[in-house]
Design a protein around this motif. Structure first.
Motif, PDB file in Angstrom:
ATOM      1  N   TYR A 396       0.839  -1.192   0.000  1.00 10.96           N
ATOM      2  CA  TYR A 396       0.000   0.000   0.000  1.00 10.96           C
ATOM      3  C   TYR A 396       0.878   1.247   0.000  1.00 10.96           C
ATOM      4  O   TYR A 396       2.059   1.187   0.365  1.00 10.96           O
ATOM      5  CB  TYR A 396      -0.925   0.017   1.222  1.00 10.96           C
ATOM      6  CG  TYR A 396      -1.947  -1.084   1.227  1.00 10.96           C
ATOM      7  CD1 TYR A 396      -3.223  -0.888   0.702  1.00 10.96           C
ATOM      8  CD2 TYR A 396      -1.630  -2.335   1.734  1.00 10.96           C
ATOM      9  CE1 TYR A 396      -4.164  -1.908   0.694  1.00 10.96           C
ATOM     10  CE2 TYR A 396      -2.561  -3.368   1.722  1.00 10.96           C
ATOM     11  CZ  TYR A 396      -3.819  -3.145   1.203  1.00 10.96           C
ATOM     12  OH  TYR A 396      -4.733  -4.158   1.178  1.00 10.96           O
ATOM     13  N   PHE A 397       0.273   2.368  -0.419  1.00  7.40           N
ATOM     14  CA  PHE A 397       0.995   3.633  -0.480  1.00  7.40           C
ATOM     15  C   PHE A 397       0.179   4.728   0.191  1.00  7.40           C
ATOM     16  O   PHE A 397      -1.012   4.886  -0.086  1.00  7.40           O
ATOM     17  CB  PHE A 397       1.293   4.013  -1.930  1.00  7.40           C
ATOM     18  CG  PHE A 397       2.069   2.957  -2.658  1.00  7.40           C
ATOM     19  CD1 PHE A 397       3.449   2.921  -2.591  1.00  7.40           C
ATOM     20  CD2 PHE A 397       1.419   1.976  -3.391  1.00  7.40           C
ATOM     21  CE1 PHE A 397       4.157   1.939  -3.240  1.00  7.40           C
ATOM     22  CE2 PHE A 397       2.122   0.989  -4.047  1.00  7.40           C
ATOM     23  CZ  PHE A 397       3.501   0.971  -3.977  1.00  7.40           C
ATOM     24  N   ILE A 398       0.825   5.440   1.099  1.00  8.07           N
ATOM     25  CA  ILE A 398       0.211   6.581   1.766  1.00  8.07           C
ATOM     26  C   ILE A 398       0.583   7.842   0.988  1.00  8.07           C
ATOM     27  O   ILE A 398       1.762   8.059   0.682  1.00  8.07           O
ATOM     28  CB  ILE A 398       0.707   6.716   3.212  1.00  8.07           C
ATOM     29  CG1 ILE A 398       0.455   5.421   3.983  1.00  8.07           C
ATOM     30  CG2 ILE A 398       0.037   7.894   3.913  1.00  8.07           C
ATOM     31  CD1 ILE A 398       1.210   5.362   5.287  1.00  8.07           C
ATOM     32  N   THR A 407       3.347  17.073  -1.855  1.00 10.54           N
ATOM     33  CA  THR A 407       2.913  15.695  -1.647  1.00 10.54           C
ATOM     34  C   THR A 407       4.067  14.850  -1.121  1.00 10.54           C
ATOM     35  O   THR A 407       5.196  14.928  -1.611  1.00 10.54           O
ATOM     36  CB  THR A 407       2.388  15.087  -2.960  1.00 10.54           C
ATOM     37  OG1 THR A 407       1.239  15.833  -3.381  1.00 10.54           O
ATOM     38  CG2 THR A 407       1.985  13.635  -2.763  1.00 10.54           C
ATOM     39  N   TYR A 408       3.764  14.030  -0.122  1.00  9.31           N
ATOM     40  CA  TYR A 408       4.721  13.095   0.432  1.00  9.31           C
ATOM     41  C   TYR A 408       4.153  11.685   0.287  1.00  9.31           C
ATOM     42  O   TYR A 408       2.962  11.463   0.491  1.00  9.31           O
ATOM     43  CB  TYR A 408       5.004  13.402   1.908  1.00  9.31           C
ATOM     44  CG  TYR A 408       5.486  14.799   2.139  1.00  9.31           C
ATOM     45  CD1 TYR A 408       6.814  15.139   1.931  1.00  9.31           C
ATOM     46  CD2 TYR A 408       4.597  15.800   2.539  1.00  9.31           C
ATOM     47  CE1 TYR A 408       7.266  16.434   2.129  1.00  9.31           C
ATOM     48  CE2 TYR A 408       5.031  17.096   2.737  1.00  9.31           C
ATOM     49  CZ  TYR A 408       6.362  17.407   2.523  1.00  9.31           C
ATOM     50  OH  TYR A 408       6.808  18.693   2.713  1.00  9.31           O
ATOM     51  N   ILE A 409       5.023  10.750  -0.078  1.00 12.64           N
ATOM     52  CA  ILE A 409       4.603   9.380  -0.340  1.00 12.64           C
ATOM     53  C   ILE A 409       5.339   8.439   0.600  1.00 12.64           C
ATOM     54  O   ILE A 409       6.532   8.603   0.838  1.00 12.64           O
ATOM     55  CB  ILE A 409       4.889   8.966  -1.790  1.00 12.64           C
ATOM     56  CG1 ILE A 409       4.257   9.947  -2.770  1.00 12.64           C
ATOM     57  CG2 ILE A 409       4.397   7.542  -2.058  1.00 12.64           C
ATOM     58  CD1 ILE A 409       2.762  10.038  -2.684  1.00 12.64           C
ATOM     59  N   LYS A 410       4.642   7.459   1.117  1.00 14.54           N
ATOM     60  CA  LYS A 410       5.277   6.424   1.935  1.00 14.54           C
ATOM     61  C   LYS A 410       4.660   5.082   1.608  1.00 14.54           C
ATOM     62  O   LYS A 410       3.440   4.952   1.487  1.00 14.54           O
ATOM     63  CB  LYS A 410       5.086   6.721   3.425  1.00 14.54           C
ATOM     64  CG  LYS A 410       5.837   5.769   4.342  1.00 14.54           C
ATOM     65  CD  LYS A 410       7.334   5.952   4.206  1.00 14.54           C
ATOM     66  CE  LYS A 410       8.096   5.005   5.123  1.00 14.54           C
ATOM     67  NZ  LYS A 410       9.553   5.191   4.971  1.00 14.54           N
ATOM     68  N   LYS A 411       5.495   4.077   1.469  1.00 18.68           N
ATOM     69  CA  LYS A 411       5.026   2.730   1.192  1.00 18.68           C
ATOM     70  C   LYS A 411       4.980   1.931   2.486  1.00 18.68           C
ATOM     71  O   LYS A 411       5.853   2.080   3.345  1.00 18.68           O
ATOM     72  CB  LYS A 411       5.965   2.043   0.203  1.00 18.68           C
ATOM     73  CG  LYS A 411       5.695   0.562   0.025  1.00 18.68           C
ATOM     74  CD  LYS A 411       6.772  -0.046  -0.822  1.00 18.68           C
ATOM     75  CE  LYS A 411       6.673  -1.563  -0.746  1.00 18.68           C
ATOM     76  NZ  LYS A 411       7.701  -2.219  -1.553  1.00 18.68           N
TER      77      LYS A 411
END
Length: 416
Positions: A396-398, A407-411
């Motif tokens: 999943y990706f936040i 925008t910041y992305i975290k897996k």
């Protein structure tokens, strides 16, 4: 002895209009455990192997594709608590992989496997011809075979430091590196010379030609990622590039000047022999590479592959370069948005390191890009844990977007 039946591990591809132009994402089937892939190598456009481990008990696994990575099958599973570190072709049919003290060998392109044990931790394997090959590992150990892995003989390298990578230009001339040392032989391993470099852990070494070679560190903060280059077959090594913040593990140079490094912040490419590097772009979701690529391998200047935690990527035109500014922004997110525990089973805790506590929109996507959760966050300092107990296992990706559209992305991974 217990008999286990393992499902084939199948990766599904997300196509783009610009097929194979940039790096494209390929994902695994959602009903199987995610593999952690440490290394890969391809014989030709269609046939390749990737190795690592799978499951919470670290079953070493070898995966094979015969159709350019569209489908991967699990062709070998080792015992618990080992992980495969490297894989290589000795010839068009013979494949070797190392995991812990185990050497796995196939003479029929992965259909059947035999194993041997050298009673020491091994990290790299390289064959200069079908019969002659080398492995390296703990305590400066190098073993050599002259009969295609039937027997292995230990060589004295003159160092007790762990050797992480080994590469032979031909049957006689070869190199291995680890910590701050590069060892070299010109007589097939009978004698070795040692060169000390001013660095931390030297982790990967490759030679695209007889004279020109590259050796890089595994450095992450607070240690610099550093690249060394030789023009004279390893007589001298000079530092040509260093970064204080990037963390790359895999390296591939299909030619003297064209090369790729893969790691925590994606893939970068050089076209000037390692002096400058530019990031590359991937298809699929609306952001660039995720933070866990481990290895990259190129057949030529255009055709390349990369692997990581349950992920596979490929390109057939050398990827596409993105701007340096976008890359700098993307590499900062890992310090801004954090998620733990990762993998998660029931609850996921989020923390933000933002200078201003502005509202932000929080969304969670599955690996196919479908939004499965969304909410507005008005105070990041008082976040309650997210309940992920109903999420199916998988990647999943936040995505957290602030009011000023940063925008910041975290897996993260859900695994039970």
């Amino acid at each position: 002895m217990k008999n286990k039946i393992f499902k084939p591990l199948i990766f599904l591809i997300l196509f783009s209009n610009n097929l194979f132009g940039q790096w494209e994402n390929v994902y695994e089937q959602p009903d199987v455990k995610l593999p952690w892939l440490n290394a890969l190598e391809f014989r030709d456009f269609n046939n390749g192997f990737a190795v690592g481990f799978i499951g919470t008990t670290s079953n070493g696994c070898i995966l094979r594709t015969t159709d350019n990575g569209t489908v991967w099958d699990t062709v070998f599973i080792a015992a618990n608590n080992v992980e495969f570190r490297d894989v290589t072709f000795a010839d068009s049919l013979t494949v070797f992989a190392v995991a812990g003290s185990l050497i796995a060998r196939s003479d029929d392109l992965g259909n059947t496997w035999t194993t041997s044990n050298l009673n020491t931790s091994l990290f790299s394997v390289n064959f200069s011809s079908r019969d002659i090959g080398y492995v390296c590992g703990d305590s400066g150990i190098v073993y050599k075979t002259i009969n295609s892995g039937v027997t292995w003989n230990r060589l004295n390298t003159g160092t007790s430091k762990t050797l992480w990578s080994i590469y032979f230009i031909n049957d006689s001339i070869g190199f291995a590196c680890g910590y701050n040392k590069i060892v070299k032989t010109i007589d097939g391993g009978s004698n070795w010379s040692i060169q000390n470099l001013d660095s931390n852990i030297l982790h990967s070494i490759v030679f695209p030609s007889d004279s020109i070679g590259y050796c890089k560190t595994i450095g992450c903060h607070p240690h610099n990622q550093t690249l060394y280059k030789t023009f004279d077959q390893g007589v001298t090594w000079n530092m040509i590039w260093s970064s204080p913040s990037l963390c790359f593990s895999g390296m591939s140079f299909p030619s003297n000047d064209s090369g790729y490094i893969a790691g925590q912040f994606g893939i970068s490419k050089t076209t000037d022999g390692g002096s400058t590097w530019l990031p590359q772009h991937s298809t699929g979701l609306a952001w660039d590479f995720y933070d866990d690529l481990i290895d990259v391998f190129f057949l030529n200047n255009d055709t390349g592959f990369a692997v990581g935690a349950g992920q596979f990527y490929r390109t057939s035109r050398g990827g596409i370069l993105t701007s340096t500014n976008n890359f700098i922004q993307s590499k900062d997110y890992n310090n801004i948005l954090n998620a733990f525990p990762n993998p998660a089973s029931q609850e996921l805790k989020l923390t933000f390191n933002l200078r201003n506590n502005y509202p932000l929109e929080l969304s969670i996507f599955n690996k196919l890009g479908k939004k499965v959760y969304a909410e507005m966050i008005y105070n990041t300092s008082t976040l309650t844990p997210l309940n992920v107990s109903q999420f199916p296992e998988g990647i999943y990706f936040i995505r957290a977007t602030t009011v000023d559209q940063i925008t910041y992305i975290k897996k993260f991974v859900v695994q039970r």
